[in-house]
Design an enzyme around this catalytic site. Structure first.
Site, mmCIF file in Angstrom:
data_model
loop_
_atom_site.group_PDB
_atom_site.id
_atom_site.type_symbol
_atom_site.label_atom_id
_atom_site.label_comp_id
_atom_site.label_asym_id
_atom_site.label_seq_id
_atom_site.Cartn_x
_atom_site.Cartn_y
_atom_site.Cartn_z
ATOM 1 C CG ASP A 70 58.531 0.385 10.560
ATOM 2 O OD1 ASP A 70 59.328 0.591 9.692
ATOM 3 O OD2 ASP A 70 58.476 0.802 11.957
ATOM 4 C CE1 TYR A 107 55.304 3.449 17.643
ATOM 5 C CE2 TYR A 107 56.642 5.181 16.529
ATOM 6 C CZ TYR A 107 55.909 3.936 16.562
ATOM 7 O OH TYR A 107 56.627 2.949 15.851
#
Lengths: 124, 124
Positions: free
Chosen positions: B39, B15
């Site tokens: 996020d 990631y």
């Protein structure tokens, strides 16, 4: 109105300090009455002041130094890394858990989840 | 059987690397089909591959360096701190979010929540 970032940072500072040098009662006072503690993540969740006090009472006898490493406040929540150095006999156990907390409108902790595993403990 | 700690650490490494140098499609492939992304924490939750791809597509054009700072795996979940350095014109924007992720049994990310605020961004 949700807890302010300043209030959240203050609770984190108090929490880290009290884990090192405070009593279980002082730590419990940072939590809402129906708060939950999951430490470490994946273990049984403790709910309410009595169960939470019992958890921190287990740390009261230990000689521990703590310090906040870094914290991120977002959306009325916080996640932070702190270090706990425990001195036991001639050994030192160092652990830096990553904790996530949510808060009620009064700035009391409603949930605490601590991410760490046995392999994160350093013995010296 | 839940995702193993080794698998989870691999996904975190992938990631962080892909946020720096990968495509949106490569990042989305780390997520389960019905995954959610929040996020930063407190913002609207994006659900599913299409919404998640749209989010990461916004980063594709940027020149970014990323590195993992520290990760804690616990109970089939992970929380980690990583650094994103974005180069734009003559300026450099440095942000070190704290991300929490859960996983399905195949080791695909089911939820991602990123703790960071505007005040955590350093411009130089």
């Amino acid at each position: 109105m949700p807890a302010s970032p300043d209030r959240i940072r203050q609770v984190v500072d108090d929490y880290v300090r009290l884990v090192g040098t405070g009593t279980a009662d002082e730590i419990v006072a940072l939590y809402a009455a129906d708060a939950t503690v999951e430490d470490p993540v994946g273990s049984d969740v403790r709910t309410g002041h009595a169960a939470i006090r019992e958890f921190y009472a287990g740390l009261e006898g230990l000689k521990q130094d703590t310090r906040l490493i870094t914290a991120r406040v977002a959306g009325g929540e916080v996640a932070f890394v702190f270090e706990i150095v425990t001195h036991a006999g001639e050994k030192t156990y160092t652990l830096a858990p990553l904790d996530a907390m949510t808060f009620d409108d009064d700035g009391l902790i409603t949930t605490m989840r601590a991410y760490w595993g046995d392999t994160d403990m350093v013995v010296s």
